[in-house]
Design a protein around this motif. Structure first.
Motif, mmCIF file in Angstrom:
data_model
loop_
_atom_site.group_PDB
_atom_site.id
_atom_site.type_symbol
_atom_site.label_atom_id
_atom_site.label_comp_id
_atom_site.label_asym_id
_atom_site.label_seq_id
_atom_site.Cartn_x
_atom_site.Cartn_y
_atom_site.Cartn_z
ATOM 1 N N VAL A 117 44.361 39.366 46.256
ATOM 2 C CA VAL A 117 43.249 40.091 45.636
ATOM 3 C C VAL A 117 41.978 39.965 46.483
ATOM 4 O O VAL A 117 41.302 40.966 46.767
ATOM 5 C CB VAL A 117 43.005 39.560 44.206
ATOM 6 N N SER A 121 50.966 44.554 37.969
ATOM 7 C CA SER A 121 50.241 43.283 37.916
ATOM 8 C C SER A 121 49.299 43.182 36.719
ATOM 9 O O SER A 121 48.652 44.166 36.335
ATOM 10 C CB SER A 121 49.432 43.136 39.199
ATOM 11 N N GLU A 139 46.563 41.962 36.979
ATOM 12 C CA GLU A 139 45.241 42.277 37.526
ATOM 13 C C GLU A 139 44.769 43.666 37.058
ATOM 14 O O GLU A 139 43.577 43.946 37.068
ATOM 15 C CB GLU A 139 45.270 42.237 39.052
ATOM 16 N N LEU A 159 53.547 42.002 35.643
ATOM 17 C CA LEU A 159 53.781 40.576 35.876
ATOM 18 C C LEU A 159 52.469 39.808 35.859
ATOM 19 O O LEU A 159 51.528 40.147 36.580
ATOM 20 C CB LEU A 159 54.451 40.389 37.241
ATOM 21 N N ASN A 182 50.559 36.058 36.547
ATOM 22 C CA ASN A 182 50.707 35.161 37.711
ATOM 23 C C ASN A 182 51.957 34.288 37.581
ATOM 24 O O ASN A 182 52.187 33.686 36.532
ATOM 25 C CB ASN A 182 49.507 34.223 37.830
ATOM 26 N N ARG A 241 55.373 29.728 46.822
ATOM 27 C CA ARG A 241 54.164 30.546 46.697
ATOM 28 C C ARG A 241 53.386 30.504 48.017
ATOM 29 O O ARG A 241 53.298 29.451 48.673
ATOM 30 C CB ARG A 241 53.316 29.959 45.564
ATOM 31 N N LEU A 269 37.225 25.388 47.305
ATOM 32 C CA LEU A 269 37.673 26.426 46.379
ATOM 33 C C LEU A 269 36.499 27.296 45.947
ATOM 34 O O LEU A 269 35.339 26.973 46.236
ATOM 35 C CB LEU A 269 38.306 25.786 45.138
ATOM 36 N N ALA A 289 37.899 30.680 36.192
ATOM 37 C CA ALA A 289 38.835 31.772 35.899
ATOM 38 C C ALA A 289 40.052 31.207 35.175
ATOM 39 O O ALA A 289 40.521 30.106 35.480
ATOM 40 C CB ALA A 289 39.265 32.444 37.200
ATOM 41 N N VAL A 318 41.401 27.362 36.360
ATOM 42 C CA VAL A 318 41.692 26.753 37.659
ATOM 43 C C VAL A 318 41.376 25.253 37.590
ATOM 44 O O VAL A 318 42.115 24.415 38.104
ATOM 45 C CB VAL A 318 40.862 27.446 38.770
ATOM 46 N N TYR A 367 34.947 31.908 48.820
ATOM 47 C CA TYR A 367 36.139 32.204 48.012
ATOM 48 C C TYR A 367 35.820 32.921 46.700
ATOM 49 O O TYR A 367 36.726 33.211 45.923
ATOM 50 C CB TYR A 367 36.940 30.919 47.746
ATOM 51 N N ARG A 406 34.842 36.166 44.502
ATOM 52 C CA ARG A 406 35.194 37.583 44.676
ATOM 53 C C ARG A 406 34.038 38.471 44.246
ATOM 54 O O ARG A 406 33.317 38.121 43.311
ATOM 55 C CB ARG A 406 36.447 37.884 43.844
ATOM 56 N N VAL A 434 38.199 38.606 37.779
ATOM 57 C CA VAL A 434 38.947 38.781 36.531
ATOM 58 C C VAL A 434 38.899 37.424 35.829
ATOM 59 O O VAL A 434 39.392 36.426 36.367
ATOM 60 C CB VAL A 434 40.400 39.213 36.826
#
Ligand code: NDP
Ligand code: GDR
Length: 344
Positions: free
Chosen positions: A91, A134, A136, A184, A186, A192, A218, A223, A259, A284, A286, A290
């Motif tokens: 993403v 997704s 997302e 789907l 996550n 992964r 991070l 999120a 997270v 990191y 965005r 989301v």
């Protein structure tokens, strides 16, 4: 013997799906991209010498940006089932490479559907198509999200997945193709990719525990995601293609965690305090985030009897255990004088 074609076979899901289909007796063909280094690590354990006439796993060079090649592969492989798992799937990266992401994720799915449409029209056998859609796509829509929830994509990746979702629905409605979307949420595993947050964390836990790394950078720790195990999700994909009628389904665990909670679980399992190691790097973050995803997969359970087997705690432990082992191997190499940074 049934034949499946997997686009994205070298990815996390493609490799688990190939394992599953081979165990079910399928002939499995995968599409791989040409790269200057090998990208087949996740399928090395099932790779067989193609000179053996009885081989059930074969790889073909192709790319979702190359429609002619896809058509050729389809005609050569003559699959019963096609799984489109190929994507520029990151993403954050999709904000840096929006046009490329749209070309692969949205138009790539369209190219595959067009190839299947012509192949079926040409009087060849029926083909069933699975599209990896997704969570997302829901973006800002509050949880729980199900098959009727509104899409509000928040990234070029998510907008491209919405386009691919609707191409899939449209080819079902317009041409009667057996084409379905698995929406789907996550899903993770020891396979992964290392730049997704769960694996980035468990890789760091392994390396920090063995003294190979001292910091983990991070982005947004608030999120919330609905994290399941990839092995369970590929089983859902397969089930969806076995149903009498094509339909779209949410695939999710029904639980969400932040997270930060993932950090606590992963570092805690290795007896480490995450707060001593984690630093925030705005790189990191965005441009649009989301915040909160939690799927409602009750339709899939009701109609296909699917339920996730591996829960959150087991998933975290599986990933940390695997990455501790990987770090031990790195340490052995380092002790033997090898450069483990990869910088040569
Ligand atoms: P990965 O990023 O691990 O794998 C993506 C696969 O797509 C790789 O095999 C990659 O090849 C291939 N690929 C990338 N670009 C192209 C291209 N231009 N042409 C052909 N193949 C290409 O993703 P996952 O396995 O995690 O996900 C599988 C699918 O499910 C993706 O479509 C993803 O968007 C979607 N999805 C995943 C979720 C998750 O949580 N994992 C959740 C929702 C949807 P290479 O190895 O060469 O890079
Ligand atoms: P996501 O997964 O964007 O949900 O897409 P990712 O693991 O990248 O991010 C999850 C959340 O963690 C936050 N985050 C970070 N993410 C990454 N990658 N790296 C960091 O350092 C970091 N710090 C915090 C993110 O902001 C985000 O909120 C995945 C992909 O597999 C998609 O292909 C798929 O469609 C969706 O899951 C469902």
């Amino acid at each position: 013997m049934r034949t499946a074609l997997i686009a994205g076979v070298t990815g996390q899901d493609g490799s688990y799906l190939a394992d599953l289909l081979l165990a079910k007796g399928y002939q499995v063909h995968g599409i791989i991209r040409r790269a200057s280094t090998l990208t087949t690590q996740r399928v090395d354990h099932i790779y067989e010498d193609p000179h053996n006439p009885d081989v059930r796993f074969r790889l073909h060079y192709g790319d979702l940006t190359d429609g002619t090649g896809l058509r050729r592969i389809l005609e050569m492989v003559r699959p019963d089932e096609v799984y489109n798992l190929a994507a520029q799937s990151h993403v954050r990266v999709s904000f840096d490479q929006p046009e490329y992401t749209a070309d692969v994720v949205a138009t790539g799915a369209l190219r595959l559907l067009e190839a299947i449409r012509d192949y079926v029209d040409g009087g060849e056998r029926q083909v069933r198509y699975f599209q990896a859609s997704s969570s997302e796509m829901y973006g800002t829509t509050p949880p729980p999200q199900n098959e009727t929830s509104r899409f509000h994509p928040r990234s070029p990746y998510a907008a491209s997945k919405v386009a691919a979702y609707w191409y899939t629905v449209n080819y079902r409605e317009a041409y009667g193709l057996y084409a379905v979307n698995g929406i789907l949420f996550n899903h993770e595993s020891p396979r992964r990719g290392e730049t997704f947050v769960t694996r980035k964390i468990t890789r760091a836990v392994g390396r920090i525990k063995l003294g190979l790394q001292d910091k983990l950078y991070l982005g947004n720790l608030d999120a919330r995601r609905d994290w399941g195990f990839a092995g369970d999700y590929v089983d859902a994909m397969w089930r969806m293609l076995q149903a009498e009628k094509p339909a779209d389904f949410v695939v999710a665990s029904g639980e969400s965690r932040s997270v930060r909670e993932f950090l606590e679980a992963a570092f805690g399992y290795a007896d480490l305090d995450w707060q001593k190691y984690v630093e925030i790097d705005p790189r990191y973050f965005r441009p649009a985030e989301v915040d909160d995803l939690r799927g409602d997969a009750s339709r899939l359970e009701r109609e296909m009897g699917w339920k996730p087997v591996v829960g959150f705690t087991e998933l975290v432990r599986m990933m940390v255990d695997s990455d501790l082992e990987l770090a031990r191997q790195e340490q052995t190499l380092k002790n033997a004088g090898h450069d483990i940074t990869g910088s040569g």
